[in-house]
Design a protein around this motif. Structure first.
Motif, PDB file in Angstrom:
ATOM      1  N   SER A 264       3.753   4.684  21.092  1.00 25.35           N
ATOM      2  CA  SER A 264       3.262   5.580  20.048  1.00 25.35           C
ATOM      3  C   SER A 264       4.003   5.345  18.743  1.00 25.35           C
ATOM      4  N   ALA A 265       3.529   5.988  17.702  1.00 24.31           N
ATOM      5  CA  ALA A 265       4.156   5.894  16.385  1.00 24.31           C
ATOM      6  C   ALA A 265       5.304   6.878  16.238  1.00 24.31           C
ATOM      7  N   GLY A 266       5.407   7.836  17.144  1.00 23.98           N
ATOM      8  CA  GLY A 266       6.403   8.882  16.975  1.00 23.98           C
ATOM      9  C   GLY A 266       6.114   9.635  15.680  1.00 23.98           C
TER      10      GLY A 266
ATOM     11  N   THR B 196       0.808  -1.221   0.000  1.00 22.56           N
ATOM     12  CA  THR B 196       0.000   0.000   0.000  1.00 22.56           C
ATOM     13  C   THR B 196       0.840   1.269   0.000  1.00 22.56           C
ATOM     14  N   TYR B 197       2.140   1.138   0.008  1.00 21.34           N
ATOM     15  CA  TYR B 197       3.076   2.219   0.275  1.00 21.34           C
ATOM     16  C   TYR B 197       3.017   2.547   1.765  1.00 21.34           C
ATOM     17  N   MET B 198       4.094   3.088   2.248  1.00 20.95           N
ATOM     18  CA  MET B 198       4.326   3.230   3.686  1.00 20.95           C
ATOM     19  C   MET B 198       3.158   3.847   4.443  1.00 20.95           C
ATOM     20  N   ASN B 199       2.638   4.979   3.949  1.00 25.98           N
ATOM     21  CA  ASN B 199       1.669   5.742   4.728  1.00 25.98           C
ATOM     22  C   ASN B 199       0.323   5.054   4.896  1.00 25.98           C
ATOM     23  N   LEU B 200       0.083   3.959   4.174  1.00 23.47           N
ATOM     24  CA  LEU B 200      -1.171   3.214   4.302  1.00 23.47           C
ATOM     25  C   LEU B 200      -0.920   1.770   4.736  1.00 23.47           C
ATOM     26  N   SER B 201       0.222   1.508   5.334  1.00 21.27           N
ATOM     27  CA  SER B 201       0.607   0.145   5.722  1.00 21.27           C
ATOM     28  C   SER B 201      -0.423  -0.543   6.599  1.00 21.27           C
ATOM     29  N   GLY B 202      -1.094   0.216   7.424  1.00 23.72           N
ATOM     30  CA  GLY B 202      -2.071  -0.367   8.343  1.00 23.72           C
ATOM     31  C   GLY B 202      -3.217  -1.070   7.647  1.00 23.72           C
ATOM     32  N   GLU B 203      -3.554  -0.643   6.428  1.00 29.72           N
ATOM     33  CA  GLU B 203      -4.669  -1.266   5.714  1.00 29.72           C
ATOM     34  C   GLU B 203      -4.408  -2.744   5.452  1.00 29.72           C
ATOM     35  N   ALA B 204      -3.221  -3.072   4.987  1.00 29.61           N
ATOM     36  CA  ALA B 204      -2.890  -4.470   4.709  1.00 29.61           C
ATOM     37  C   ALA B 204      -2.777  -5.264   6.007  1.00 29.61           C
ATOM     38  N   ILE B 205      -2.131  -4.692   7.004  1.00 27.04           N
ATOM     39  CA  ILE B 205      -1.965  -5.402   8.275  1.00 27.04           C
ATOM     40  C   ILE B 205      -3.330  -5.678   8.910  1.00 27.04           C
ATOM     41  N   GLN B 206      -4.189  -4.674   8.907  1.00 26.98           N
ATOM     42  CA  GLN B 206      -5.535  -4.843   9.454  1.00 26.98           C
ATOM     43  C   GLN B 206      -6.290  -5.950   8.718  1.00 26.98           C
ATOM     44  N   ALA B 207      -6.178  -5.993   7.395  1.00 27.68           N
ATOM     45  CA  ALA B 207      -6.880  -7.010   6.607  1.00 27.68           C
ATOM     46  C   ALA B 207      -6.413  -8.416   6.992  1.00 27.68           C
ATOM     47  N   PHE B 208      -5.114  -8.613   7.158  1.00 29.25           N
ATOM     48  CA  PHE B 208      -4.593  -9.929   7.549  1.00 29.25           C
ATOM     49  C   PHE B 208      -4.989 -10.279   8.981  1.00 29.25           C
TER      50      PHE B 208
ATOM     51  N   SER C  52      -0.348   4.756  10.629  1.00 25.74           N
ATOM     52  CA  SER C  52      -1.379   4.038   9.883  1.00 25.74           C
ATOM     53  C   SER C  52      -1.725   2.712  10.557  1.00 25.74           C
ATOM     54  N   VAL C  53      -0.703   1.969  10.988  1.00 25.51           N
ATOM     55  CA  VAL C  53      -0.935   0.666  11.630  1.00 25.51           C
ATOM     56  C   VAL C  53      -1.751   0.850  12.906  1.00 25.51           C
ATOM     57  N   ILE C  54      -1.339   1.778  13.755  1.00 26.12           N
ATOM     58  CA  ILE C  54      -2.042   2.011  15.020  1.00 26.12           C
ATOM     59  C   ILE C  54      -3.469   2.482  14.764  1.00 26.12           C
ATOM     60  N   SER C  55      -3.645   3.373  13.803  1.00 26.54           N
ATOM     61  CA  SER C  55      -4.982   3.871  13.470  1.00 26.54           C
ATOM     62  C   SER C  55      -5.893   2.751  12.965  1.00 26.54           C
ATOM     63  N   CYS C  56      -5.386   1.936  12.052  1.00 26.35           N
ATOM     64  CA  CYS C  56      -6.209   0.862  11.476  1.00 26.35           C
ATOM     65  C   CYS C  56      -6.531  -0.235  12.489  1.00 26.35           C
ATOM     66  N   LEU C  57      -5.583  -0.553  13.357  1.00 27.39           N
ATOM     67  CA  LEU C  57      -5.821  -1.604  14.348  1.00 27.39           C
ATOM     68  C   LEU C  57      -6.585  -1.098  15.563  1.00 27.39           C
ATOM     69  N   GLY C  58      -6.538   0.214  15.804  1.00 24.59           N
ATOM     70  CA  GLY C  58      -7.208   0.775  16.971  1.00 24.59           C
ATOM     71  C   GLY C  58      -6.491   0.467  18.276  1.00 24.59           C
ATOM     72  N   THR C  59      -5.222   0.115  18.190  1.00 20.65           N
ATOM     73  CA  THR C  59      -4.427  -0.165  19.386  1.00 20.65           C
ATOM     74  C   THR C  59      -2.947   0.059  19.076  1.00 20.65           C
ATOM     75  N   ASP C  60      -2.195   0.391  20.135  1.00 23.67           N
ATOM     76  CA  ASP C  60      -0.738   0.476  20.002  1.00 23.67           C
ATOM     77  C   ASP C  60      -0.075  -0.654  20.789  1.00 23.67           C
TER      78      ASP C  60
END
Length: 190
Positions: A108-110, A63-75, A117-125
């Motif tokens: 945090s993501a710093g 997804t390119y770096m800034n949208l990485s959470g989308e793929a991780i969330q899907a898996f 993106s990962v933290i936002s998509c998963l809703g947890t850190d």
């Protein structure tokens, strides 16, 4: 089962750049454990196999770096994984020198947009992350230009050592030895 996701940008244009340290660690693990890429699905390139006795999915989000959470969330959703106990995310960090790694179980993501993106998509850190050092950007450099640039020869050698250490740390984490990995790698060079 563990999902081990390495953050980076797809395409030959980004190979060898500082921002692709997560992809480099996934490649290192795939080579070491003979885990071939099974294909492309849910916005990611992945491979299934074993690290030691544990089943793993090695993931490179496409997804390119800034949208990485989308793929991780899907898996995570598809395989019904608990991020807190079954997810490891590997990514580059400008606050660590090349060759250094740091392991955390939450945080945090710093300034890292991929982690935001990962933290936002998963809703947890609350998930394990392995940060791989790339060094601070030089004064007057734009951050995006710096992370998308290749390493110089000396820094590349250090970064490659960091990739190998990060892969070993992931092997320990997947084997249930997160605390041991943190004690071993977080103390180096402190």
């Amino acid at each position: 089962m563990y999902l081990v996701a390495g953050l980076g940008n797809p395409g030959t244009k980004y190979e060898g750049t500082k921002h692709n340290m997560g992809f480099d660690v996934i490649s290192e693990l795939a080579d070491a454990w003979n885990i071939p890429s099974s294909g492309i699905s849910m916005k990611g390139m992945y491979g299934k196999g074993r690290i030691g006795s544990e089943k793993v999915i090695l993931l490179k989000p496409l997804t390119y770096m800034n949208l990485s959470g989308e793929a991780i969330q899907a898996f995570v959703r598809y395989y019904k994984l608990d991020p807190e106990t079954q997810l490891v995310v590997v990514y580059d960090d400008i606050d660590l020198e090349p060759g250094r790694i740091r392991i955390r179980e939450k945080g945090s993501a710093g300034s890292h947009n991929g982690m935001k993106s990962v933290i936002s998509c998963l809703g947890t850190d609350r998930f394990v992350r392995v940060r791989v050092g790339i060094g601070a950007k030089p004064p007057k450099w734009d951050l995006a230009d710096y992370v998308l640039a290749p390493f110089d020869k000396e820094s590349r050698e250090l970064a490659d050592a960091g990739v190998r250490d990060a892969a070993k740390a992931v092997e320990m984490i997947v084997g249930g030895e997160t605390d041991r990995a943190m004690n071993l790698y977080n103390q180096r060079g402190s």
